[in-house]
Design a protein around this motif. Structure first.
Motif, mmCIF file in Angstrom:
data_model
loop_
_atom_site.group_PDB
_atom_site.id
_atom_site.type_symbol
_atom_site.label_atom_id
_atom_site.label_comp_id
_atom_site.label_asym_id
_atom_site.label_seq_id
_atom_site.Cartn_x
_atom_site.Cartn_y
_atom_site.Cartn_z
ATOM 1 N N ARG A 299 11.603 8.314 -1.613
ATOM 2 C CA ARG A 299 11.002 7.045 -0.639
ATOM 3 C C ARG A 299 10.941 6.056 -1.587
ATOM 4 O O ARG A 299 11.136 4.610 -1.227
ATOM 5 C CB ARG A 299 9.652 7.648 0.111
ATOM 6 C CG ARG A 299 8.976 6.608 0.734
ATOM 7 C CD ARG A 299 9.898 6.329 1.876
ATOM 8 N NE ARG A 299 9.412 5.032 2.635
ATOM 9 C CZ ARG A 299 9.928 4.067 3.300
ATOM 10 N NH1 ARG A 299 11.323 4.141 3.534
ATOM 11 N NH2 ARG A 299 9.420 3.201 3.899
ATOM 12 N N THR B 157 0.859 -1.250 -0.115
ATOM 13 C CA THR B 157 -0.101 -0.075 0.191
ATOM 14 C C THR B 157 0.783 1.107 -0.022
ATOM 15 O O THR B 157 0.574 2.431 -0.475
ATOM 16 C CB THR B 157 -0.909 -0.061 1.179
ATOM 17 O OG1 THR B 157 -0.352 -0.269 2.398
ATOM 18 C CG2 THR B 157 -2.102 -1.191 1.050
ATOM 19 N N GLU B 158 2.024 1.119 0.617
ATOM 20 C CA GLU B 158 2.909 2.351 0.515
ATOM 21 C C GLU B 158 3.319 2.720 -0.715
ATOM 22 O O GLU B 158 3.249 3.881 -1.380
ATOM 23 C CB GLU B 158 4.090 2.190 1.675
ATOM 24 C CG GLU B 158 5.110 3.507 1.445
ATOM 25 C CD GLU B 158 6.115 3.486 2.366
ATOM 26 O OE1 GLU B 158 6.828 4.485 2.602
ATOM 27 O OE2 GLU B 158 6.399 2.265 2.816
ATOM 28 N N ARG B 159 3.676 1.535 -1.448
ATOM 29 C CA ARG B 159 4.385 1.742 -2.883
ATOM 30 C C ARG B 159 3.127 2.266 -3.748
ATOM 31 O O ARG B 159 3.239 3.207 -4.676
ATOM 32 C CB ARG B 159 4.766 0.480 -3.467
ATOM 33 C CG ARG B 159 5.137 0.661 -4.782
ATOM 34 C CD ARG B 159 5.570 -0.749 -5.534
ATOM 35 N NE ARG B 159 5.866 -0.614 -6.915
ATOM 36 C CZ ARG B 159 5.044 -0.447 -7.724
ATOM 37 N NH1 ARG B 159 3.777 -0.613 -7.616
ATOM 38 N NH2 ARG B 159 5.343 -0.336 -8.961
#
Length: 132
Positions: A114, A89-91
């Protein structure tokens, strides 16, 4: 090490798993195989926390990540490959943000830093290995 200790699961009065025990080494890739109804999906559901065992315990080191795609594919146009990529989900959020028009240049730099730090650009290759 992920440890399954005497996992027992009963569904509808029927014992699906009876004292299942295993020790899975860190960073390993494990495949569950067996006949239909043997309890593979049930065991995975216990491991990901969507089903509670009637007895036994699951000891999982902090930070352990388990990849899981449900046996029944969700409705829609997503492929298994897309589903695996979306699980990070971060990606996914950073990739979506990086495609926004008019994003502040400083924020754009932070997003790309990031993405590089989490090795986001090699995710498609890693997803392919998972699905093979």
């Amino acid at each position: 090490m992920l440890n399954l200790n005497g996992i027992t699961v009963r569904l509808g009065g029927r014992t699906i798993l009876d004292r299942a025990t295993a020790a899975l080494p860190p960073y390993s890739r494990i495949g569950l195989i067996g006949r239909n109804g043997a309890g593979k999906s049930t065991l995975m559901k216990v491991m990901i926390g969507s089903l509670e065992a009637d007895d036994g315990s699951l000891d999982m080191p902090k930070g352990t990540r388990i990849g899981y795609i449900a046996q029944e594919a969700p409705a829609g146009d997503s492929t298994p490959f897309d589903t695996v990529l979306a699980a990070d989900t971060e990606r996914a959020a950073l990739m979506a943000e990086s495609e926004q028009e008019g994003l502040d240049p400083d924020r754009m730099a932070e997003v790309h830093e990031r993405l590089i730090a989490i090795d986001a650009y090699t995710a498609p290759a890693r997803a392919s290995r998972i699905l093979v």
